[in-house]
Design a protein around this motif. Structure first.
Motif, PDB file in Angstrom:
ATOM      1  N   LEU A   1     117.905 -55.791 -22.535  1.00 23.16           N
ATOM      2  CA  LEU A   1     116.947 -54.842 -21.973  1.00 23.16           C
ATOM      3  C   LEU A   1     117.081 -53.474 -22.630  1.00 23.16           C
ATOM      4  CD1 LEU A   1     117.103 -55.651 -18.138  1.00 23.16           C
ATOM      5  CD2 LEU A   1     115.568 -56.596 -19.883  1.00 23.16           C
ATOM      6  N   VAL A   2     118.302 -53.032 -22.881  1.00 25.04           N
ATOM      7  CA  VAL A   2     118.522 -51.737 -23.531  1.00 25.04           C
ATOM      8  C   VAL A   2     117.890 -51.712 -24.916  1.00 25.04           C
ATOM      9  CG1 VAL A   2     120.280 -50.225 -24.542  1.00 25.04           C
ATOM     10  CG2 VAL A   2     120.597 -51.136 -22.231  1.00 25.04           C
ATOM     11  N   GLU A   3     118.159 -52.745 -25.699  1.00 26.19           N
ATOM     12  CA  GLU A   3     117.605 -52.815 -27.055  1.00 26.19           C
ATOM     13  C   GLU A   3     116.079 -52.802 -27.028  1.00 26.19           C
ATOM     14  OE1 GLU A   3     117.717 -55.819 -30.946  1.00 26.19           O
ATOM     15  OE2 GLU A   3     118.940 -56.237 -29.174  1.00 26.19           O
ATOM     16  N   ALA A   4     115.501 -53.591 -26.121  1.00 27.54           N
ATOM     17  CA  ALA A   4     114.046 -53.657 -26.031  1.00 27.54           C
ATOM     18  C   ALA A   4     113.450 -52.330 -25.593  1.00 27.54           C
ATOM     19  CB  ALA A   4     113.648 -54.768 -25.062  1.00 27.54           C
ATOM     20  N   ALA A   5     114.073 -51.681 -24.607  1.00 24.75           N
ATOM     21  CA  ALA A   5     113.553 -50.409 -24.099  1.00 24.75           C
ATOM     22  C   ALA A   5     113.548 -49.349 -25.192  1.00 24.75           C
ATOM     23  CB  ALA A   5     114.377 -49.951 -22.904  1.00 24.75           C
ATOM     24  N   ARG A   6     114.602 -49.291 -25.965  1.00 23.97           N
ATOM     25  CA  ARG A   6     114.661 -48.275 -27.024  1.00 23.97           C
ATOM     26  C   ARG A   6     113.602 -48.530 -28.093  1.00 23.97           C
ATOM     27  NH1 ARG A   6     118.084 -44.399 -26.626  1.00 23.97           N
ATOM     28  NH2 ARG A   6     120.012 -44.563 -25.420  1.00 23.97           N
ATOM     29  N   GLU A   7     113.367 -49.799 -28.420  1.00 25.51           N
ATOM     30  CA  GLU A   7     112.342 -50.093 -29.422  1.00 25.51           C
ATOM     31  C   GLU A   7     110.954 -49.704 -28.934  1.00 25.51           C
ATOM     32  OE1 GLU A   7     110.382 -53.858 -31.848  1.00 25.51           O
ATOM     33  OE2 GLU A   7     112.529 -53.884 -31.369  1.00 25.51           O
ATOM     34  N   VAL A   8     110.619 -50.050 -27.691  1.00 29.49           N
ATOM     35  CA  VAL A   8     109.264 -49.720 -27.223  1.00 29.49           C
ATOM     36  C   VAL A   8     109.117 -48.233 -26.919  1.00 29.49           C
ATOM     37  CG1 VAL A   8     108.848 -52.046 -26.372  1.00 29.49           C
ATOM     38  CG2 VAL A   8     109.744 -50.315 -24.803  1.00 29.49           C
ATOM     39  N   GLY A   9     110.223 -47.532 -26.693  1.00 27.96           N
ATOM     40  CA  GLY A   9     110.135 -46.089 -26.564  1.00 27.96           C
ATOM     41  C   GLY A   9     109.568 -45.454 -27.816  1.00 27.96           C
ATOM     42  N   GLU A  10     109.955 -45.961 -28.964  1.00 31.49           N
ATOM     43  CA  GLU A  10     109.430 -45.451 -30.222  1.00 31.49           C
ATOM     44  C   GLU A  10     107.939 -45.760 -30.349  1.00 31.49           C
ATOM     45  OE1 GLU A  10     111.760 -47.033 -33.381  1.00 31.49           O
ATOM     46  OE2 GLU A  10     113.637 -46.117 -32.684  1.00 31.49           O
ATOM     47  N   ILE A  11     107.534 -46.930 -29.869  1.00 26.93           N
ATOM     48  CA  ILE A  11     106.112 -47.288 -29.906  1.00 26.93           C
ATOM     49  C   ILE A  11     105.296 -46.327 -29.043  1.00 26.93           C
ATOM     50  CG2 ILE A  11     104.431 -49.047 -29.205  1.00 26.93           C
ATOM     51  CD1 ILE A  11     106.532 -51.160 -29.970  1.00 26.93           C
ATOM     52  N   ALA A  12     105.761 -46.065 -27.830  1.00 18.79           N
ATOM     53  CA  ALA A  12     105.027 -45.178 -26.920  1.00 18.79           C
ATOM     54  C   ALA A  12     104.908 -43.773 -27.494  1.00 18.79           C
ATOM     55  CB  ALA A  12     105.720 -45.140 -25.560  1.00 18.79           C
ATOM     56  N   LEU A  13     105.994 -43.257 -28.036  1.00 20.55           N
ATOM     57  CA  LEU A  13     105.960 -41.906 -28.604  1.00 20.55           C
ATOM     58  C   LEU A  13     105.047 -41.837 -29.823  1.00 20.55           C
ATOM     59  CD1 LEU A  13     109.726 -40.929 -28.269  1.00 20.55           C
ATOM     60  CD2 LEU A  13     107.810 -40.090 -26.879  1.00 20.55           C
ATOM     61  N   ALA A  14     105.025 -42.887 -30.639  1.00 19.82           N
ATOM     62  CA  ALA A  14     104.152 -42.910 -31.810  1.00 19.82           C
ATOM     63  C   ALA A  14     102.681 -42.944 -31.394  1.00 19.82           C
ATOM     64  CB  ALA A  14     104.486 -44.115 -32.689  1.00 19.82           C
ATOM     65  N   CYS A  15     102.369 -43.740 -30.377  1.00 17.36           N
ATOM     66  CA  CYS A  15     100.998 -43.785 -29.863  1.00 17.36           C
ATOM     67  C   CYS A  15     100.566 -42.423 -29.345  1.00 17.36           C
ATOM     68  CB  CYS A  15     100.876 -44.823 -28.758  1.00 17.36           C
ATOM     69  SG  CYS A  15     100.952 -46.548 -29.288  1.00 17.36           S
ATOM     70  N   LYS A  16     101.463 -41.775 -28.630  1.00 13.77           N
ATOM     71  CA  LYS A  16     101.155 -40.450 -28.082  1.00 13.77           C
ATOM     72  C   LYS A  16     100.920 -39.440 -29.196  1.00 13.77           C
ATOM     73  CE  LYS A  16     100.957 -37.374 -24.730  1.00 13.77           C
ATOM     74  NZ  LYS A  16      99.798 -37.317 -23.819  1.00 13.77           N
ATOM     75  N   ALA A  17     101.727 -39.506 -30.239  1.00 16.81           N
ATOM     76  CA  ALA A  17     101.629 -38.537 -31.336  1.00 16.81           C
ATOM     77  C   ALA A  17     100.313 -38.659 -32.099  1.00 16.81           C
ATOM     78  CB  ALA A  17     102.810 -38.721 -32.284  1.00 16.81           C
ATOM     79  N   ARG A  18      99.803 -39.865 -32.247  1.00 22.18           N
ATOM     80  CA  ARG A  18      98.565 -40.028 -33.020  1.00 22.18           C
ATOM     81  C   ARG A  18      97.307 -39.916 -32.160  1.00 22.18           C
ATOM     82  NH1 ARG A  18     100.363 -45.720 -33.517  1.00 22.18           N
ATOM     83  NH2 ARG A  18      99.085 -47.009 -32.128  1.00 22.18           N
ATOM     84  N   GLY A  19      97.460 -39.836 -30.843  1.00 25.86           N
ATOM     85  CA  GLY A  19      96.327 -39.709 -29.935  1.00 25.86           C
ATOM     86  C   GLY A  19      96.054 -41.011 -29.206  1.00 25.86           C
ATOM     87  N   LEU A  20      95.959 -40.916 -27.894  1.00 23.37           N
ATOM     88  CA  LEU A  20      95.845 -42.109 -27.060  1.00 23.37           C
ATOM     89  C   LEU A  20      94.406 -42.594 -26.928  1.00 23.37           C
ATOM     90  CD1 LEU A  20      98.230 -41.038 -24.159  1.00 23.37           C
ATOM     91  CD2 LEU A  20      98.756 -42.634 -26.025  1.00 23.37           C
ATOM     92  N   GLU A  21      94.249 -43.905 -26.850  1.00 25.96           N
ATOM     93  CA  GLU A  21      92.985 -44.517 -26.463  1.00 25.96           C
ATOM     94  C   GLU A  21      93.095 -44.875 -24.987  1.00 25.96           C
ATOM     95  OE1 GLU A  21      92.178 -47.814 -28.988  1.00 25.96           O
ATOM     96  OE2 GLU A  21      92.596 -46.685 -30.842  1.00 25.96           O
ATOM     97  N   ILE A  22      92.209 -44.321 -24.172  1.00 24.19           N
ATOM     98  CA  ILE A  22      92.331 -44.436 -22.714  1.00 24.19           C
ATOM     99  C   ILE A  22      91.098 -45.128 -22.153  1.00 24.19           C
ATOM    100  CG2 ILE A  22      92.668 -43.158 -20.561  1.00 24.19           C
ATOM    101  CD1 ILE A  22      93.685 -40.803 -22.330  1.00 24.19           C
ATOM    102  N   THR A  23      91.323 -46.134 -21.316  1.00 26.72           N
ATOM    103  CA  THR A  23      90.242 -46.778 -20.588  1.00 26.72           C
ATOM    104  C   THR A  23      90.615 -46.824 -19.109  1.00 26.72           C
ATOM    105  OG1 THR A  23      91.205 -48.967 -20.995  1.00 26.72           O
ATOM    106  CG2 THR A  23      89.543 -48.177 -22.564  1.00 26.72           C
ATOM    107  N   GLU A  24      89.650 -47.165 -18.264  1.00 24.76           N
ATOM    108  CA  GLU A  24      89.883 -47.272 -16.829  1.00 24.76           C
ATOM    109  C   GLU A  24      89.994 -48.733 -16.421  1.00 24.76           C
ATOM    110  OE1 GLU A  24      90.318 -45.027 -14.288  1.00 24.76           O
ATOM    111  OE2 GLU A  24      90.503 -43.496 -15.857  1.00 24.76           O
ATOM    112  N   LYS A  25      90.976 -49.025 -15.586  1.00 26.39           N
ATOM    113  CA  LYS A  25      91.117 -50.377 -15.060  1.00 26.39           C
ATOM    114  C   LYS A  25      90.007 -50.667 -14.045  1.00 26.39           C
ATOM    115  CE  LYS A  25      96.059 -51.238 -15.490  1.00 26.39           C
ATOM    116  NZ  LYS A  25      97.262 -51.676 -14.756  1.00 26.39           N
ATOM    117  N   ALA A  26      89.782 -51.940 -13.825  1.00 26.30           N
ATOM    118  CA  ALA A  26      88.812 -52.355 -12.822  1.00 26.30           C
ATOM    119  C   ALA A  26      89.330 -52.049 -11.424  1.00 26.30           C
ATOM    120  CB  ALA A  26      88.533 -53.854 -12.953  1.00 26.30           C
ATOM    121  N   ASP A  27      88.414 -51.970 -10.466  1.00 25.29           N
ATOM    122  CA  ASP A  27      88.746 -51.809  -9.044  1.00 25.29           C
ATOM    123  C   ASP A  27      89.476 -50.507  -8.749  1.00 25.29           C
ATOM    124  OD1 ASP A  27      87.639 -54.344  -8.534  1.00 25.29           O
ATOM    125  OD2 ASP A  27      89.532 -55.315  -9.066  1.00 25.29           O
TER     126      ASP A  27
END
Length: 266
Positions: A4-30
């Protein structure tokens, strides 16, 4: 826990990279709130990493359609790819987290809550204590409710929820329920609570962290938390040191009306 630690650290980099380049945002149903390309990318990568390592485990995640097949599994991953999506979108780097947990027969056995923007990684394995960035953490042992530092949203303090006057506590708030539970585990706050129905993926990892740090964690009536339910909703959460937890429950009205709607996403 190491997985879990290894996975969390890897996806942390993904989230920060997405944030840095600008997020694509949609609304969930309901009316279930916003979802970003980062939420989906993190969920996809976690599914890939964790299921490859443990193909016999079931899966429950906020960002993936539920599959009833998980109910037949002894072990289940319970994942919130980004807990606190609205804070993530708003740029509040102190209030969103990745929440990863493993359950066995409904009981959480390993958990990680990672705030990549703060490089704060909380981890716990059942029976082995809780840590923050590798250092042991402990919940407070405060006994008195008056003046205690609470993490809760404003509706929790409505008079209808309490027997007698609403307690005079120091009120604080963080959007992420996983982070609220982690903050109680760390001892930065004395208690957290949410009295409306709560999704399992918001709670599972943080609940084990708080328990392993010495806190008592139950639903709003004092009942034990059980996970991997057919409908993965819990009846609220209260977490605090044992003495304070008992005081909180003695002051809450167990017959206060529950919110009839599913919980909105943070």
């Amino acid at each position: 826990m190491a997985l879990l630690v290894e996975a969390a650290r890897e996806v942390g980099e993904i989230a920060l990279a997405c944030k840095a380049r600008g997020l694509e945002i949609t609304e969930k149903a309901d009316g279930q709130g916003p979802v970003t390309d980062a939420d989906l990318a993190v969920d996809a990568r976690l599914h890939e990493i964790l299921r490859a390592a443990r193909p016999g485990y079931g899966w429950l995640s906020e960002e993936r359609p539920d599959d009833a097949a998980r109910l037949a599994h002894e072990h289940v991953f319970i994942i919130d790819p980004i807990d606190g999506t609205r804070a993530f979108i708003a740029g509040d780097n102190t209030a969103w987290a990745h929440s990863l947990a493993v359950t066995r027969n409904g009981v959480v056995t390993a958990a990680v809550v990672f705030l990549p923007a703060k490089d704060s990684l909380y981890a716990a394995a059942r029976g082995s204590g809780a840590t923050l960035n590798g250092a042991p953490i402990r919940a407070t042992t405060r006994a008195g409710i008056s003046g205690a530092k609470f993490l809760a949203a404003k509706p929790n303090y409505a008079p209808a929820n309490w027997l007698g006057p609403v307690p005079d506590v120091a009120r604080h708030y963080r959007p992420s329920l996983a982070y609220r539970l982690s903050s109680v585990a760390e001892g930065r706050f004395d208690a957290m609570m949410t009295l409306r129905p709560s999704w399992e993926w918001d709670i599972a990892a943080g609940a084990l962290l708080a328990e392993e740090a010495g806190a008592t964690v139950t639903d709003r009536t004092g009942g034990p938390l059980r996970f991997n339910a057919p409908r993965p909703l819990l009846d609220g959460v209260v977490a605090a040191g044992a003495a304070l937890h008992a005081q909180i429950l003695s002051r809450l009205d167990p017959d206060a009306p529950r919110d009839s709607l599913p919980p909105l996403r943070d």
